[in-house]
Scaffold this active site. Structure first.
Site, PDB file in Angstrom:
ATOM      1  N   CYS A  55       0.766  -1.038  -0.031  1.00 20.50           N
ATOM      2  CA  CYS A  55       0.117  -0.057  -0.071  1.00 20.50           C
ATOM      3  C   CYS A  55       0.910   1.084   0.042  1.00 20.50           C
ATOM      4  O   CYS A  55       0.756   2.044  -0.576  1.00 20.50           O
ATOM      5  CB  CYS A  55      -0.832   0.034   1.303  1.00 20.50           C
ATOM      6  SG  CYS A  55      -2.356  -0.759   1.090  1.00 20.50           S
ATOM      7  N   SER A  56       1.761   1.162   0.854  1.00 19.73           N
ATOM      8  CA  SER A  56       2.858   2.556   1.034  1.00 19.73           C
ATOM      9  C   SER A  56       3.615   2.577  -0.376  1.00 19.73           C
ATOM     10  O   SER A  56       3.746   3.852  -0.563  1.00 19.73           O
ATOM     11  CB  SER A  56       3.592   2.583   2.296  1.00 19.73           C
ATOM     12  OG  SER A  56       4.636   1.889   2.035  1.00 19.73           O
TER      13      SER A  56
END
Length: 147
Positions: free
Chosen positions: A107-108
């Protein structure tokens, strides 16, 4: 060992799911999971729903799981086969890591690509030299493949 650990991670994911991610077994096979990542709101992937396949090795957690995007995505660290260039899925893997932490790292990475270690050099070049074009193409692919 692997079976017990995977079962524990599944229980933990159910108890305390990471935000904007989910994962679980495909059918009865505990070693094959499907994960879902919601495109981060502060990224060109916002509004998209991305699916990933996770395959656990029999010696998990001593070896990393194989994680691939099954939804197409325009990103310098993810190629057209869905392979992900992420250090913790290779040489920086540690048995202390969990699928939850892997999904959060992915996600990051969607918010902050790493153009210096690209899997797709052409996309990394666009990211570095024409950010607006990169974001427009990533948004277009998200609309086309992930919504």
């Amino acid at each position: 060992m692997a079976f017990k650990r995977i079962n524990k991670e599944l229980t933990d994911l159910g108890r305390d799911p990471p935000s904007s991610c989910s994962a679980g077994p495909v059918g009865e096979d505990l070693f094959h999971w499907q994960a879902t990542i919601m495109g981060p709101g502060d990224s060109p992937y916002s509004g998209g729903v991305f699916f990933l396949a996770i395959h656990f090795p029999t010696d998990y957690p001593f070896k990393p799981p194989k994680v691939n995007f099954t939804t197409r995505i325009y990103h310098p660290n993810i190629n057209s086969n869905g392979s992900i260039c992420l250090d913790i899925l290779r040489d920086q893997w540690s048995p202390a890591l969990t699928i939850s932490k892997v999904l959060l790292s992915i996600c990051s990475m969607l918010t902050d690509p790493n153009p210096d270690e690209p899997l797709v050099p052409e996309i990394a070049h666009v990211y570095k030299t024409d950010r607006a074009r990169y974001e427009a193409t990533a948004r277009e692919w998200t609309r086309k493949y992930a919504i």
